[in-house]
Motif scaffolding. Structure first.
Motif, PDB file in Angstrom:
ATOM      1  N   ALA A  41      60.721  74.466  16.823  1.00 39.45           N
ATOM      2  CA  ALA A  41      61.803  74.603  16.251  1.00 39.45           C
ATOM      3  C   ALA A  41      62.967  75.289  16.756  1.00 39.45           C
ATOM      4  N   GLY A  42      62.922  76.102  17.726  1.00 38.14           N
ATOM      5  CA  GLY A  42      63.990  76.831  18.373  1.00 38.14           C
ATOM      6  C   GLY A  42      64.532  75.920  19.211  1.00 38.14           C
ATOM      7  N   ALA A  43      63.883  74.869  20.026  1.00 35.34           N
ATOM      8  CA  ALA A  43      64.369  73.880  20.542  1.00 35.34           C
ATOM      9  C   ALA A  43      65.290  72.815  19.808  1.00 35.34           C
ATOM     10  N   GLU A  44      64.775  72.507  18.595  1.00 34.36           N
ATOM     11  CA  GLU A  44      65.463  71.663  17.798  1.00 34.36           C
ATOM     12  C   GLU A  44      66.758  72.333  17.385  1.00 34.36           C
ATOM     13  N   ASN A  45      66.934  73.493  17.007  1.00 33.08           N
ATOM     14  CA  ASN A  45      68.306  74.448  16.618  1.00 33.08           C
ATOM     15  C   ASN A  45      68.964  74.450  17.876  1.00 33.08           C
ATOM     16  N   LEU A  46      68.532  74.303  19.008  1.00 33.65           N
ATOM     17  CA  LEU A  46      69.470  74.563  20.175  1.00 33.65           C
ATOM     18  C   LEU A  46      69.978  73.082  20.149  1.00 33.65           C
ATOM     19  N   LEU A  47      69.324  72.128  20.169  1.00 29.33           N
ATOM     20  CA  LEU A  47      69.781  70.741  20.318  1.00 29.33           C
ATOM     21  C   LEU A  47      70.684  70.360  19.279  1.00 29.33           C
ATOM     22  N   ARG A  48      70.780  70.835  18.016  1.00 29.34           N
ATOM     23  CA  ARG A  48      71.790  70.842  17.069  1.00 29.34           C
ATOM     24  C   ARG A  48      73.107  71.443  17.439  1.00 29.34           C
ATOM     25  N   ALA A  49      72.811  72.774  17.971  1.00 30.47           N
ATOM     26  CA  ALA A  49      74.120  73.671  17.889  1.00 30.47           C
ATOM     27  C   ALA A  49      74.843  73.138  19.204  1.00 30.47           C
ATOM     28  N   THR A  50      74.192  72.899  20.521  1.00 38.39           N
ATOM     29  CA  THR A  50      75.036  72.490  21.537  1.00 38.39           C
ATOM     30  C   THR A  50      75.507  70.980  21.746  1.00 38.39           C
ATOM     31  N   THR A  51      76.720  71.110  22.519  1.00 36.89           N
ATOM     32  CA  THR A  51      77.447  70.038  22.911  1.00 36.89           C
ATOM     33  C   THR A  51      77.524  69.593  24.255  1.00 36.89           C
ATOM     34  N   ASN A  52      76.821  70.521  25.026  1.00 26.02           N
ATOM     35  CA  ASN A  52      76.632  70.486  26.485  1.00 26.02           C
ATOM     36  C   ASN A  52      75.637  69.295  26.848  1.00 26.02           C
ATOM     37  N   ASN A  53      76.087  68.189  27.529  1.00 24.64           N
ATOM     38  CA  ASN A  53      75.111  67.262  27.758  1.00 24.64           C
ATOM     39  C   ASN A  53      73.982  67.521  28.678  1.00 24.64           C
ATOM     40  N   LYS A  54      74.477  68.343  29.784  1.00 25.34           N
ATOM     41  CA  LYS A  54      73.190  69.046  30.591  1.00 25.34           C
ATOM     42  C   LYS A  54      72.221  69.952  29.791  1.00 25.34           C
ATOM     43  N   LEU A  76      65.759  68.162  25.478  1.00 19.97           N
ATOM     44  CA  LEU A  76      65.218  66.865  25.179  1.00 19.97           C
ATOM     45  C   LEU A  76      63.754  67.116  25.916  1.00 19.97           C
ATOM     46  N   LEU A  77      63.990  67.297  27.252  1.00 17.79           N
ATOM     47  CA  LEU A  77      62.916  67.330  28.179  1.00 17.79           C
ATOM     48  C   LEU A  77      61.913  68.359  27.532  1.00 17.79           C
ATOM     49  N   GLU A  78      62.228  69.617  27.013  1.00 17.41           N
ATOM     50  CA  GLU A  78      61.479  70.590  26.322  1.00 17.41           C
ATOM     51  C   GLU A  78      60.995  70.111  25.362  1.00 17.41           C
ATOM     52  N   LEU A  79      61.446  69.524  24.665  1.00 18.58           N
ATOM     53  CA  LEU A  79      61.018  68.870  23.151  1.00 18.58           C
ATOM     54  C   LEU A  79      59.790  67.903  23.642  1.00 18.58           C
ATOM     55  N   SER A  80      60.160  67.038  24.505  1.00 16.67           N
ATOM     56  CA  SER A  80      58.963  66.081  24.950  1.00 16.67           C
ATOM     57  C   SER A  80      57.516  66.853  25.423  1.00 16.67           C
ATOM     58  N   PHE A  81      57.831  67.917  26.153  1.00 18.44           N
ATOM     59  CA  PHE A  81      56.839  68.708  26.453  1.00 18.44           C
ATOM     60  C   PHE A  81      56.032  69.333  25.379  1.00 18.44           C
ATOM     61  N   VAL A  82      56.803  70.014  24.351  1.00 20.42           N
ATOM     62  CA  VAL A  82      56.197  70.736  23.265  1.00 20.42           C
ATOM     63  C   VAL A  82      55.273  69.577  22.462  1.00 20.42           C
ATOM     64  N   LYS A 118      66.561  67.729  11.119  1.00 25.01           N
ATOM     65  CA  LYS A 118      66.453  68.956  10.349  1.00 25.01           C
ATOM     66  C   LYS A 118      65.393  69.671  10.331  1.00 25.01           C
ATOM     67  N   ALA A 119      65.062  70.925  10.252  1.00 26.65           N
ATOM     68  CA  ALA A 119      63.821  71.721  10.110  1.00 26.65           C
ATOM     69  C   ALA A 119      64.031  71.857   8.526  1.00 26.65           C
ATOM     70  N   ALA A 120      62.605  71.630   8.351  1.00 29.36           N
ATOM     71  CA  ALA A 120      62.235  71.823   6.675  1.00 29.36           C
ATOM     72  C   ALA A 120      61.657  73.023   6.348  1.00 29.36           C
ATOM     73  N   SER A 121      62.569  73.522   5.328  1.00 30.33           N
ATOM     74  CA  SER A 121      61.819  74.622   4.485  1.00 30.33           C
ATOM     75  C   SER A 121      61.896  74.120   3.076  1.00 30.33           C
ATOM     76  N   THR A 122      60.544  73.884   2.427  1.00 34.74           N
ATOM     77  CA  THR A 122      60.568  73.623   0.905  1.00 34.74           C
ATOM     78  C   THR A 122      60.641  74.549  -0.150  1.00 34.74           C
ATOM     79  N   LEU A 123      61.111  74.345  -1.054  1.00 34.12           N
ATOM     80  CA  LEU A 123      61.117  75.098  -2.243  1.00 34.12           C
ATOM     81  C   LEU A 123      61.300  74.303  -3.484  1.00 34.12           C
ATOM     82  N   CYS A 124      60.720  75.077  -4.753  1.00 39.16           N
ATOM     83  CA  CYS A 124      60.773  74.336  -5.832  1.00 39.16           C
ATOM     84  C   CYS A 124      62.020  74.564  -6.644  1.00 39.16           C
TER      85      CYS A 124
END
Length: 660
Positions: free
Chosen positions: A32-45, A51-57, A626-632
């Motif tokens: 979840a933290g890696a996904e949030n960082l991926l959405r927030a950053t614009t730095n290609n490096k 993305l490498l960290e996500l593949s490991f996770v 998107k990270a999912a939080s569900t609600l009724c």
């Protein structure tokens, strides 16, 4: 409950499950933290590193999932310890949970809502917490079932006494998905109730697999246990329709119910064949239909397991085991009918009509050009059809062995390999005995066998009423009045003076009694007594559970002396609001996330279009924007009536405001 530190095979598996759940939780948070960082950053490096960290996770999560699946197929631990030559049955593992501390929330609520000294209820709260802790490690017998049901019934009382529909109590319940290990966190007590129901069903399956299948009594107990497991899981599916974890979703529960009924049907067949199967025409006809029924129900289970959205989360080895059992029992059906045709030629003293009728019931249709009576009389056709059934039996046996060999988890189960191999060799031997040089001329295809059983297996609905429990918080008063839905004024002390032998009012009702026909000019009325007030104590003695006669006796016991009573007045109940809670949905984005409560209903856009229907969980790498939080999305309800209805532990069970 059992000793949680006991070094039994079952406790070791549950401990391993708890460790895996924690590892999955850590990996989920990292993802979840890696996904949030991926959405927030614009730095290609940075994006490349993330993305490498996500593949490991993701790969780590896949490994953890496979380890959890290994626990779910560790069937040997749950089987009976006696030597047996039967295909193992599949039990459900118990859902794991975290500890919950009820102390502060319940004590605060008792003080605020019931205006009583909360310190006097510490023992009751401790009893509730001890019972919950014991339910985490129930014994694998009827005592364990009774304990879980007792806690489930206590939750009904607790829900009505302490969980108002207008707000949350701040008690967070965390339960782990039995198949994925993903935690579900809610402040909704219904998550607790649903999870306990799931564990009741799971415990029944473990009791069923533990029964000794070499005895009639053991098989009867196994059939009963699996039927009861199916009944509890079916009740869970019908009662809690919007559960937030996959193992309790309607689709998954539907599959689990079918699997338990199939295992019960399998035990019925074993029960019929336990004394031995006589090589006699009508006995073999009966066994053919019974075993064909077992193969048919397992085929339906396998089909259900391979449907979306269940396919992604059901253990792979379970699906393959259902396929193996379907092929194995279909092979046995063809072997039995081949034995009928090859070993039992029509004799002069046989009842020709009865044999024709019995044999015709085995088929929906006959191969072209063949008639049942002709087959019975014609030795050549009879033998050719018998060999066709043997060929089909061998094909099914070989397919079962092939699938078993391809599944890593199943090929390590020795008894499964032994049973499949022995049945295969028996069919090969039977075929070799019938082989002749003109076999290449035989073109008959064995028709399918019609399943039929004299022992219809159905789910047994749970009978909670057989378990008697006493409300831990009985001293708070009758639940019909003293519940979380009702609101009252704080207790007021009124000094009652007898006026010419009269009290100035009458009493009515059950427990507690109410003021009725109050004289507006009496001294009690001038001191603040109102029509409809409830009397909660007389002379310092609690009388919430006393009836009219008992309260009048207390008034009479003091004679003409003044006596102090405590009364409460019922307030208007505010408009009830629906509970906001997490809701299971197949339309969630593919991601892992904790399922959290949404507390601000006004921020929800009711007109927003429903998202595309994607799987709630995914172990892959797609669709993680998107990270999912569900609600009724509840709707407000008009103000509730003040009419006092009798409340049971299940009053809120089916109410719309309580779905989650």
């Amino acid at each position: 409950g059992c000793n949680p530190l006991a070094e039994t095979g079952r406790s070791k598996l549950q401990n391993q499950r708890a460790v895996l759940n924690q590892q999955i939780l850590r990996a989920v948070r990292m993802r979840a933290g890696a996904e949030n960082l991926l959405r927030a950053t614009t730095n290609n490096k940075v994006r490349e590193q993330v993305l490498l960290e996500l593949s490991f996770v993701n790969s780590d999560l896949q490994i953890l999932k496979e380890e959890l699946e290994g626990l779910n197929i560790s069937v040997e631990v749950y089987q009976n310890t006696e030597e047996t030559f039967s295909i193992p049955l599949v039990p459900l593992g118990l859902k794991e949970t975290k500890e919950v501390d009820f102390t502060l929330p319940l004590k605060d609520f008792i003080l605020e809502h019931y205006s009583e000294d909360s310190s006097e209820y510490e023992d009751e709260i401790a009893d509730l917490m001890d019972l919950r802790q014991a339910c985490r490690t129930p014994s694998r017998d009827e005592a364990g079932i009774e304990m879980l049901i007792s806690y489930f019934l206590q939750l009904g009382y607790v829900e009505n006494r302490f969980f108002p529909p207008t707000r949350h109590m701040g008690v967070l319940f965390t339960w782990y998905d039995s198949f994925t290990g993903v935690p579900v966190c809610q402040q909704n007590l219904l998550l607790e109730k649903a999870s306990i129901l799931f564990n009741i069903g799971a415990l029944y399956t473990q009791i069923g697999t533990r029964c000794n299948r070499q005895t009639q009594a053991g098989l009867e107990n196994a059939v009963d246990a699996f039927q009861r497991a199916a009944g509890v899981l079916s009740y869970l599916k019908e009662t809690f329709t919007h559960t937030p974890s996959y193992d309790m979703s309607p689709a998954m529960l539907n599959v689990l119910v079918k699997m338990m009924l199939a295992q019960a049907q399998e035990c019925v067949f074993e029960q019929i064949g336990l004394p031995g199967i006589r090589n006699e025409f009508f006995t073999l006809v009966k066994m053919t239909q019974e075993v064909a029924t077992v193969g048919e129900v397992y085929m339906l289970v396998n089909t259900a397991m391979n449907q979306e959205p269940v396919k992604e989360n059901i253990p792979y080895s379970w699906s393959k085991l259902a396929q193996i059992k379907s092929d194995h029992y279909k092979a046995l059906a063809h072997y039995f009918i081949a034995t009928i045709l090859c070993d039992h030629e029509l004799q002069s003293g046989d009842d020709e009509d009865q044999q024709e009728k019995a044999l015709s019931q085995l088929y929906d249709h006959m191969p072209e050009g063949l008639m049942v009576l002709t087959i019975l009389k014609d030795k050549v056709q009879r033998k050719q059809l018998g060999k066709a059934h043997l060929r089909k039996a061998i094909v099914y046996h070989e397919e079962a062995l092939r699938v078993c060999g391809l599944c890593k988890k199943l090929r390590n189960i020795d008894v499964l390999q032994e049973v499949l191999t022995a049945a295969h060799k028996r069919s090969l031997l039977k075929y070799a005995q019938q082989e002749t040089e003109d076999d290449f001329l035989s073109l008959i295809q064995a028709p399918d066998i019609t399943p039929k059983t004299e022992h219809k297996i159905e789910a047994i609905a749970p009978q909670f009423s057989k378990v008697k429990v006493k409300d831990f918080f009985h001293r708070l008063g009758p639940l019909t009045v003293f519940s979380a839905k009702q609101r009252w004024t704080a207790p007021r002390t009124i000094c009652i003076h007898h006026e010419a032998g009269e009290l100035g009012f009458s009493l009515k009702g059950g427990s507690p009694v109410q003021i009725y026909c109050l004289d507006p000019v009496c001294s009690a009325a001038s001191m603040g007594l109102k029509e409809g007030d409830y009397i909660v104590s007389v002379g310092g003695v609690d009388c919430k559970w006393l009836g009219v006669n008992e309260v009048l006796e207390k008034f009479k016991s003091v004679g003409e002396q003044p006596i102090e009573i405590e009364v409460i007045s019922c307030q208007d109940t505010a408009a009830s609001m629906h509970s906001k809670s997490a809701t299971y949905s197949v339309g969630m984005q593919k991601t892992y996330s904790l399922i959290c409560l949404a507390m601000e209903e006004d921020k929800i856009d009711q007109t927003k279009k429903a998202p595309l229907k994607l799987p709630f969980l995914s172990w892959g790498t797609k669709n993680r924007q998107k990270a999912a939080s569900t609600l009724c999305l509840p709707s407000a309800v008009a103000g509730s009536s003040q009419t006092k209805k009798k409340i049971s532990p299940f009053t809120l069970l089916n109410s719309e405001s309580s779905l989650y």
